[in-house]
Design a protein around this motif. Structure first.
Motif, PDB file in Angstrom:
ATOM      1  N   ARG A 129       0.828  -1.199   0.000  1.00 20.29           N
ATOM      2  CA  ARG A 129       0.000   0.000   0.000  1.00 20.29           C
ATOM      3  C   ARG A 129       0.866   1.254   0.000  1.00 20.29           C
ATOM      4  NH1 ARG A 129      -2.279   3.880   3.434  1.00 20.29           N
ATOM      5  NH2 ARG A 129      -4.387   4.503   2.801  1.00 20.29           N
ATOM      6  N   GLU A 130       1.942   1.248   0.753  1.00 18.30           N
ATOM      7  CA  GLU A 130       2.795   2.432   0.833  1.00 18.30           C
ATOM      8  C   GLU A 130       3.635   2.615  -0.426  1.00 18.30           C
ATOM      9  OE1 GLU A 130       5.021   1.967   4.409  1.00 18.30           O
ATOM     10  OE2 GLU A 130       3.343   2.529   5.711  1.00 18.30           O
ATOM     11  N   ALA A 131       4.184   1.510  -0.946  1.00 16.14           N
ATOM     12  CA  ALA A 131       5.073   1.608  -2.106  1.00 16.14           C
ATOM     13  C   ALA A 131       4.309   1.657  -3.424  1.00 16.14           C
ATOM     14  CB  ALA A 131       6.041   0.425  -2.115  1.00 16.14           C
ATOM     15  N   GLU A 132       3.084   1.133  -3.419  1.00 19.81           N
ATOM     16  CA  GLU A 132       2.253   1.036  -4.625  1.00 19.81           C
ATOM     17  C   GLU A 132       2.978   0.263  -5.734  1.00 19.81           C
ATOM     18  OE1 GLU A 132       0.978   5.004  -5.618  1.00 19.81           O
ATOM     19  OE2 GLU A 132      -0.561   4.974  -4.051  1.00 19.81           O
ATOM     20  N   ASN A 133       3.779  -0.701  -5.289  1.00 18.74           N
ATOM     21  CA  ASN A 133       4.556  -1.506  -6.229  1.00 18.74           C
ATOM     22  C   ASN A 133       5.073  -2.729  -5.471  1.00 18.74           C
ATOM     23  OD1 ASN A 133       7.403  -2.249  -7.369  1.00 18.74           O
ATOM     24  ND2 ASN A 133       6.370  -1.186  -9.062  1.00 18.74           N
ATOM     25  N   PHE A 134       4.912  -3.925  -6.042  1.00 21.31           N
ATOM     26  CA  PHE A 134       5.332  -5.143  -5.353  1.00 21.31           C
ATOM     27  C   PHE A 134       6.848  -5.224  -5.214  1.00 21.31           C
ATOM     28  CE2 PHE A 134       1.046  -6.674  -6.422  1.00 21.31           C
ATOM     29  CZ  PHE A 134       0.688  -7.232  -5.209  1.00 21.31           C
ATOM     30  N   ALA A 187     -10.363 -13.129   1.373  1.00 23.12           N
ATOM     31  CA  ALA A 187     -11.375 -12.067   1.358  1.00 23.12           C
ATOM     32  C   ALA A 187     -12.327 -12.195   0.175  1.00 23.12           C
ATOM     33  CB  ALA A 187     -10.690 -10.702   1.315  1.00 23.12           C
ATOM     34  N   ALA A 188     -11.949 -13.011  -0.808  1.00 23.46           N
ATOM     35  CA  ALA A 188     -12.758 -13.215  -2.020  1.00 23.46           C
ATOM     36  C   ALA A 188     -13.000 -11.903  -2.751  1.00 23.46           C
ATOM     37  CB  ALA A 188     -14.080 -13.886  -1.679  1.00 23.46           C
ATOM     38  N   ARG A 189     -11.976 -11.056  -2.734  1.00 19.03           N
ATOM     39  CA  ARG A 189     -12.062  -9.792  -3.463  1.00 19.03           C
ATOM     40  C   ARG A 189     -10.653  -9.233  -3.663  1.00 19.03           C
ATOM     41  NH1 ARG A 189     -14.717  -5.555   0.768  1.00 19.03           N
ATOM     42  NH2 ARG A 189     -15.748  -7.411   1.629  1.00 19.03           N
ATOM     43  N   PRO A 190     -10.444  -8.428  -4.699  1.00 19.47           N
ATOM     44  CA  PRO A 190      -9.122  -7.818  -4.874  1.00 19.47           C
ATOM     45  C   PRO A 190      -8.888  -6.738  -3.821  1.00 19.47           C
ATOM     46  CG  PRO A 190     -10.655  -6.987  -6.513  1.00 19.47           C
ATOM     47  CD  PRO A 190     -11.373  -8.086  -5.786  1.00 19.47           C
ATOM     48  N   LEU A 191      -7.642  -6.610  -3.402  1.00 18.29           N
ATOM     49  CA  LEU A 191      -7.276  -5.589  -2.425  1.00 18.29           C
ATOM     50  C   LEU A 191      -6.542  -4.415  -3.064  1.00 18.29           C
ATOM     51  CD1 LEU A 191      -6.082  -7.878   0.512  1.00 18.29           C
ATOM     52  CD2 LEU A 191      -8.318  -6.786   0.182  1.00 18.29           C
ATOM     53  N   PHE A 192      -6.121  -4.600  -4.321  1.00 20.58           N
ATOM     54  CA  PHE A 192      -5.414  -3.533  -5.029  1.00 20.58           C
ATOM     55  C   PHE A 192      -5.948  -3.411  -6.451  1.00 20.58           C
ATOM     56  CE2 PHE A 192      -2.555  -4.782  -1.650  1.00 20.58           C
ATOM     57  CZ  PHE A 192      -2.088  -3.559  -1.178  1.00 20.58           C
ATOM     58  N   GLU A 193      -5.939  -2.194  -6.951  1.00 21.21           N
ATOM     59  CA  GLU A 193      -6.327  -1.927  -8.331  1.00 21.21           C
ATOM     60  C   GLU A 193      -5.112  -1.419  -9.086  1.00 21.21           C
ATOM     61  OE1 GLU A 193      -9.373   0.949  -7.894  1.00 21.21           O
ATOM     62  OE2 GLU A 193     -10.843  -0.457  -7.048  1.00 21.21           O
ATOM     63  N   ARG A 194      -4.891  -1.945 -10.261  1.00 22.60           N
ATOM     64  CA  ARG A 194      -3.757  -1.534 -11.075  1.00 22.60           C
ATOM     65  C   ARG A 194      -4.145  -0.322 -11.923  1.00 22.60           C
ATOM     66  NH1 ARG A 194      -3.244  -6.553  -9.686  1.00 22.60           N
ATOM     67  NH2 ARG A 194      -1.198  -7.524  -9.463  1.00 22.60           N
ATOM     68  N   THR A 195      -3.384   0.762 -11.787  1.00 25.32           N
ATOM     69  CA  THR A 195      -3.624   1.975 -12.547  1.00 25.32           C
ATOM     70  C   THR A 195      -2.345   2.355 -13.280  1.00 25.32           C
ATOM     71  OG1 THR A 195      -2.887   3.558 -10.852  1.00 25.32           O
ATOM     72  CG2 THR A 195      -5.140   2.714 -10.675  1.00 25.32           C
ATOM     73  N   SER A 196      -2.416   3.403 -14.078  1.00 27.15           N
ATOM     74  CA  SER A 196      -1.222   3.865 -14.791  1.00 27.15           C
ATOM     75  C   SER A 196      -0.182   4.436 -13.842  1.00 27.15           C
ATOM     76  CB  SER A 196      -1.612   4.926 -15.824  1.00 27.15           C
ATOM     77  OG  SER A 196      -2.281   6.006 -15.192  1.00 27.15           O
ATOM     78  N   TYR A 197      -0.602   4.743 -12.606  1.00 26.13           N
ATOM     79  CA  TYR A 197       0.329   5.319 -11.625  1.00 26.13           C
ATOM     80  C   TYR A 197       0.929   4.263 -10.703  1.00 26.13           C
ATOM     81  CZ  TYR A 197      -2.051   9.560 -13.125  1.00 26.13           C
ATOM     82  OH  TYR A 197      -2.576  10.578 -13.883  1.00 26.13           O
ATOM     83  N   GLY A 198       0.390   3.066 -10.730  1.00 26.47           N
ATOM     84  CA  GLY A 198       0.890   2.023  -9.845  1.00 26.47           C
ATOM     85  C   GLY A 198      -0.258   1.197  -9.302  1.00 26.47           C
ATOM     86  N   ILE A 199       0.009   0.473  -8.239  1.00 23.82           N
ATOM     87  CA  ILE A 199      -0.981  -0.396  -7.609  1.00 23.82           C
ATOM     88  C   ILE A 199      -1.602   0.368  -6.448  1.00 23.82           C
ATOM     89  CG2 ILE A 199      -1.352  -2.606  -6.469  1.00 23.82           C
ATOM     90  CD1 ILE A 199       1.178  -3.597  -7.862  1.00 23.82           C
ATOM     91  N   THR A 237      -7.530  -0.682  -2.405  1.00 22.85           N
ATOM     92  CA  THR A 237      -8.957  -0.408  -2.290  1.00 22.85           C
ATOM     93  C   THR A 237      -9.231   0.213  -0.921  1.00 22.85           C
ATOM     94  OG1 THR A 237      -9.419  -2.580  -1.337  1.00 22.85           O
ATOM     95  CG2 THR A 237      -9.482  -2.395  -3.760  1.00 22.85           C
ATOM     96  N   ARG A 238     -10.441   0.725  -0.729  1.00 24.65           N
ATOM     97  CA  ARG A 238     -10.774   1.343   0.548  1.00 24.65           C
ATOM     98  C   ARG A 238     -10.628   0.334   1.691  1.00 24.65           C
ATOM     99  NH1 ARG A 238     -14.474   1.167   4.129  1.00 24.65           N
ATOM    100  NH2 ARG A 238     -15.673  -0.355   2.910  1.00 24.65           N
ATOM    101  N   ALA A 239     -11.131  -0.880   1.485  1.00 30.43           N
ATOM    102  CA  ALA A 239     -11.043  -1.897   2.542  1.00 30.43           C
ATOM    103  C   ALA A 239      -9.598  -2.261   2.844  1.00 30.43           C
ATOM    104  CB  ALA A 239     -11.828  -3.143   2.139  1.00 30.43           C
ATOM    105  N   ALA A 240      -8.754  -2.337   1.809  1.00 28.45           N
ATOM    106  CA  ALA A 240      -7.343  -2.649   2.022  1.00 28.45           C
ATOM    107  C   ALA A 240      -6.645  -1.521   2.762  1.00 28.45           C
ATOM    108  CB  ALA A 240      -6.657  -2.908   0.685  1.00 28.45           C
ATOM    109  N   GLY A 241      -6.996  -0.285   2.415  1.00 34.83           N
ATOM    110  CA  GLY A 241      -6.410   0.852   3.129  1.00 34.83           C
ATOM    111  C   GLY A 241      -6.804   0.858   4.588  1.00 34.83           C
ATOM    112  N   THR A 242      -8.055   0.533   4.864  1.00 28.94           N
ATOM    113  CA  THR A 242      -8.522   0.458   6.249  1.00 28.94           C
ATOM    114  C   THR A 242      -7.787  -0.631   7.021  1.00 28.94           C
ATOM    115  OG1 THR A 242     -10.721   1.256   5.624  1.00 28.94           O
ATOM    116  CG2 THR A 242     -10.537   0.059   7.711  1.00 28.94           C
ATOM    117  N   LEU A 243      -7.601  -1.787   6.384  1.00 26.75           N
ATOM    118  CA  LEU A 243      -6.903  -2.886   7.046  1.00 26.75           C
ATOM    119  C   LEU A 243      -5.439  -2.550   7.275  1.00 26.75           C
ATOM    120  CD1 LEU A 243      -6.748  -5.719   8.182  1.00 26.75           C
ATOM    121  CD2 LEU A 243      -6.515  -6.598   5.839  1.00 26.75           C
ATOM    122  N   ALA A 244      -4.794  -1.917   6.307  1.00 25.43           N
ATOM    123  CA  ALA A 244      -3.383  -1.544   6.467  1.00 25.43           C
ATOM    124  C   ALA A 244      -3.211  -0.581   7.640  1.00 25.43           C
ATOM    125  CB  ALA A 244      -2.853  -0.931   5.177  1.00 25.43           C
TER     126      ALA A 244
END
Length: 404
Positions: free
Chosen positions: A114-119, A144-156, A159-166
């Motif tokens: 979440r912080e690096a936005e890159n694996f 969780a049966a759902r994605p936690l990250f969305e891939r965009t042109s700026y990076g990974i 999601t809101r739920a992943a940010g809350t968990l982090a």
């Protein structure tokens, strides 16, 4: 907050063991804890042994009537409950099953990505191979049966739920790190550190005195003073990386999960170098006169800058030559070598003024009085050392000095 080799951080690598520990505290029985946790009795006994070995202490008094938490056990249980109080609601939001299967390493991977936005960058930060980090996040996503990250042109992007968990995981890990310090206190050992987000005034006025007093009682506790823009310090506070902030309070409070505690008031002062032509003036200066000079003042968005901009509101020719900086050293050197003027906190400049390194100009700025104080996370529970440091900070009364 502490080194990776600390006992608390060793324990946090097995969240399931900590849940077993709490079950034993609550039931006073290995048998009943095994039933609650759906484990065998040997598995519960083994979990307790591993925690006690990692912490190098015993946590229970064993009697024929059952297991009862001793002083160290009570200390650890309080912090562990707080940790899961942050973590469990966020895990439940994704999937109730995650409470039992999510691991510390998976959550650390989530935070890093979440912080690096890159694996790849997240793996470097953790000192792990990229596939290891990717697999840890994928395992969370599968549960969780759902994605936690969305891939965009700026990076990974999380999601809101992943940010809350982090965010929840950060605060949970911070509580477990605090547990190490609390446990050391029960053994009369000095451990942990103080991390302060310091705005300019506190670095010149509040902190030197507080640190000097604190050192008389805690000579070895590391003290880390972090500087930076207010927004960055506030973010570090909310993540659990900073213990508290000292500086100008905001009105209203910046966000609902922090609280502000008033310490004293401060006003602004206009300063100049000792040879500046305006230092010979004894009568009040006008804003028109001041506007003709170049200035050094804080960044836009800071309380000082807002007062500065208000001072020249409505003028046909407000100051146009402005250097933006909160550095007192830069201000002092620039003012003593040029005809620049500075707008700064009076208490921050007090030492420079008393030593004759800067001169205060005759201008009534009593209307710029602003509250100075502490910003802390709501419901934050300090260690004994942090609490002691806060007492020294809070005991400082506003000095009996007046701005020109």
């Amino acid at each position: 907050m502490n080194s990776a080799a600390s006992p608390a951080l060793q324990v946090q690598h097995n969240l399931r063991h900590l849940r077993v520990f709490l079950a034993v505290v609550d039931t006073n029985s290995v048998t009943r804890a095994a039933d609650v946790c759906h484990l065998s009795q040997p598995a519960v006994t083994q979990a307790l042994s591993k925690i006690e070995r990692a912490l190098r202490t015993t946590l229970f008094t064993r009697t024929p009537q059952g297991l009862f938490a001793n002083a160290q056990g009570d200390v650890l249980a309080k912090r562990v409950r707080r940790a899961f109080g942050f973590l469990d609601p966020a895990l439940n939001e994704l999937s109730p099953r995650l409470r039992m299967v999510a691991t510390s390493s998976q959550l650390q991977a989530l935070i890093a990505v979440r912080e690096a936005e890159n694996f790849t960058l997240a793996a470097r930060r953790l000192g792990l191979a990229q596939p290891t980090v990717h697999r840890a996040v994928t395992q969370l996503e599968e549960e969780a049966a759902r994605p936690l990250f969305e891939r965009t042109s700026y990076g990974i992007v999380a999601t809101r739920a992943a940010g809350t968990l982090a965010q929840a995981a950060r605060l949970a890990f911070a509580e477990l790190a605090q547990a190490e310090v609390d446990l050391a206190e029960t053994l009369s050992e000095e451990a942990g550190r103080i991390v302060v987000g310091a705005m300019p005034l506190s670095r010149s006025f509040v902190l030197p005195r507080a640190i000097a007093e604190f050192r008389k009682f805690r000579p070895n506790t590391p003290i880390h003073i972090l500087e930076g823009p207010y927004a960055d310090l506030l973010a570090g506070l909310r993540r659990g990386e900073i213990d508290f902030l000292i500086g100008a309070l905001r009105d209203p409070a910046p966000i609902g999960d922090v609280e502000q505690r008033f310490l004293f008031t401060d006003t602004l002062v206009v300063v100049a170098g000792s040879n500046h032509p305006l230092t010979t003036r004894s009568e009040q200066l006008t804003v028109e006169e001041l506007a003709a000079y170049p200035w050094i003042v804080g960044q836009r968005g800071t309380p000082i800058r807002r007062h500065f901009d208000t001072l020249f509101e409505g003028l046909d020719h407000p100051p146009t030559s402005i250097v933006e900086s909160s550095s007192l050293i830069l201000m002092r050197e620039l003012l003593n070598g040029t005809d620049h003027l500075g707008c700064i906190s009076y208490l921050q400049a007090q030492a420079e003024l008393s030593r004759g390194l800067l001169k205060a100009l005759p201008l009534d700025l009593s209307h710029t009085a602003r509250p100075i104080g502490l910003t802390l996370r709501i419901n934050w529970m300090p260690t004994r050392a942090q609490e002691q440091f806060l007492r020294f900070v809070s005991s400082k009364e506003e000095p009996a000095a007046e701005t020109p």
